[in-house]
Scaffold this motif. Structure first.
Motif, mmCIF file in Angstrom:
data_model
loop_
_atom_site.group_PDB
_atom_site.id
_atom_site.type_symbol
_atom_site.label_atom_id
_atom_site.label_comp_id
_atom_site.label_asym_id
_atom_site.label_seq_id
_atom_site.Cartn_x
_atom_site.Cartn_y
_atom_site.Cartn_z
ATOM 1 N N LYS A 241 0.521 1.350 1.055
ATOM 2 C CA LYS A 241 0.571 1.219 2.506
ATOM 3 C C LYS A 241 1.545 0.113 2.924
ATOM 4 C CE LYS A 241 -4.105 2.920 3.329
ATOM 5 N NZ LYS A 241 -5.453 2.586 3.858
ATOM 6 N N GLU A 244 4.996 1.444 2.452
ATOM 7 C CA GLU A 244 5.327 2.404 3.514
ATOM 8 C C GLU A 244 5.660 1.682 4.819
ATOM 9 O OE1 GLU A 244 3.426 6.400 5.620
ATOM 10 O OE2 GLU A 244 2.152 5.061 4.401
ATOM 11 N N GLU A 249 10.438 2.906 -0.280
ATOM 12 C CA GLU A 249 10.087 4.182 -0.895
ATOM 13 C C GLU A 249 10.271 4.150 -2.396
ATOM 14 O OE1 GLU A 249 8.576 8.053 -0.555
ATOM 15 O OE2 GLU A 249 8.750 6.442 0.938
ATOM 16 N N ARG A 271 6.640 2.992 -2.665
ATOM 17 C CA ARG A 271 5.524 3.849 -2.269
ATOM 18 C C ARG A 271 5.384 5.043 -3.185
ATOM 19 N NH1 ARG A 271 5.469 8.434 0.692
ATOM 20 N NH2 ARG A 271 3.512 8.973 1.772
ATOM 21 N N LYS A 272 6.432 5.655 -3.572
ATOM 22 C CA LYS A 272 6.386 6.856 -4.386
ATOM 23 C C LYS A 272 5.747 6.584 -5.747
ATOM 24 C CE LYS A 272 9.284 10.666 -6.015
ATOM 25 N NZ LYS A 272 10.661 11.222 -6.062
#
Length: 383
Positions: A241, A244, A249, A271-272
């Motif tokens: 979170k 993001e 990313e 995030r990925k």
């Protein structure tokens, strides 16, 4: 001063030849009493209830007889260290039984009053009239009957004194030779069966206790793993979170061009990557179990499997060697007829000598009293 005459003889002096003469004079007392003693002894030897003795002998068994109780899997005990590593505990076993211990414990059971009492109750429950007549008296209490029954057993155990378990001989006395043989063989089997039940119970308790310990460790390891897994998922989700929110990313750094002195924050992984790891952690339980990911648990589960599949061929287990079973005795141990008759004859002979001497002494006493009465009478010419 006057001196005693050389021919003086003390009144209390015993003359052996006088005694022999007394016995000769009353020979019929000696012969008659000896004859009575022999007759009484013969009657006793013929009429007395004979007692027969049978015996069985146990010896220490060879180690092969207990191999089933000393399997390698029963010698493997483990513990889980604080780091989750499964380590073998040295000099400890789950269960083992040596030949010396088996012989010593079974020997103790053979002498045990508790075991004999249980066997006695078993015999009473069979309601054999011929046997009950010999081992149970309605006029006695249960304790008195059992005490008399227990006294019929005898033991010859040289190993009990010097520590070397050579053999154990058990004897049993009864007036019926066939029943004596049957009872002693039954008792030998009863002792072995009782000891077998004890060993089975001990092994079951030991194996069950070890299994429970292993399973508690396994449950604790799983609980610790699941807690750590949930914490990791929560941390990764929170970091995703954050990544993001800042538009991170992909990983923020590459190990090829960035050198850091400490572990960077999780959100810098991107995030990925974070969501991918969360997904993999969640899918572990779906893919066929997570035990393989728990450090030390596979080894512990293997040990649990070994104990759960433990198989003992109890028919192959031998605790002691029956060197000699009870056999039918050929002759009674008592009464020993020849010895009884001989003792009766000796006792009668000794009593006969005493009676002959007493009879001779009584005659002599009467003669002395008669002589004293005659000596007190005045002479006939003095009238």
């Amino acid at each position: 001063m006057s001196t005693p005459e050389s021919g003086y003889k003390a009144e209390d002096e015993i003359d052996l030849f006088d005694l022999i003469d007394d016995i000769k004079s009353k020979w019929y007392w000696l012969v008659g009493t000896a004859f009575v003693g022999v007759v009484v002894a013969v009657l006793y030897a013929l009429l007395a209830t004979p007692t027969y003795r049978t015996e069985l002998v146990y010896k220490e068994i060879a180690s092969a007889g207990l191999s089933q109780l000393n399997q390698p899997r029963l010698k493997e005990t483990f513990e889980v260290t604080s780091g989750g590593k499964v380590e073998r505990r040295k000099d400890e076993v789950i269960f083992s039984l040596g030949t010396g211990r088996a012989f010593s414990e079974l020997r103790g059971m053979a002498k045990s009053g508790t075991v004999k009492r249980a066997f006695y109750q078993k015999l009473l429950s069979e309601q054999n009239p011929a046997l009950l007549a010999l081992i149970h008296d309605e006029e006695l209490t249960d304790e008195q009957n059992f005490s008399l029954f227990s006294e019929r057993f005898g033991y010859l155990d040289p190993g009990a004194k010097d520590g070397s378990d050579l053999f154990l001989k058990i004897t049993f006395d009864l007036s019926d030779p066939q029943l004596a043989t049957s009872i002693l063989n039954q008792y030998g089997e009863f002792v072995v069966e009782s000891y077998d039940a004890r060993i089975k119970n001990q092994m079951d308790l030991a194996v069950t206790s070890q299994l429970n310990q292993y399973k508690v460790w396994a449950a604790n390891m799983r609980t610790g793993y699941l807690a750590a897994k949930q914490l990791r998922i929560a941390e990764l989700s929170e970091a995703a979170k954050i990544a993001e929110s800042i538009g991170q990313e992909r990983p923020f750094y590459s190990s090829n061009d960035v050198v850091v002195s400490s572990e960077p924050p999780l959100y810098m992984m991107g995030r990925k990557a974070l969501l991918s790891e969360v997904e993999q952690l969640k899918n572990r339980s779906i893919e066929g179990g997570e035990d393989i990911y728990i450090k030390g648990l596979p080894e512990l589960l293997w040990n649990i499997s070994l104990l759960e599949t433990l198989s003992i061929d109890w028919d192959a287990v031998r605790y002691v060697q029956l060197d000699q079973g009870a056999i039918l005795p050929l002759r009674p141990i008592k009464p020993r007829k020849i010895l009884v008759v001989a003792l009766g004859g000796v006792a009668g002979f000794m009593a006969g000598i005493m009676f002959a001497l007493l009879a001779a002494a009584n005659v002599r006493r009467k003669e002395q009293k008669s002589a004293k009465r005659k000596a007190k009478r005045p002479p006939h010419w003095a009238a």
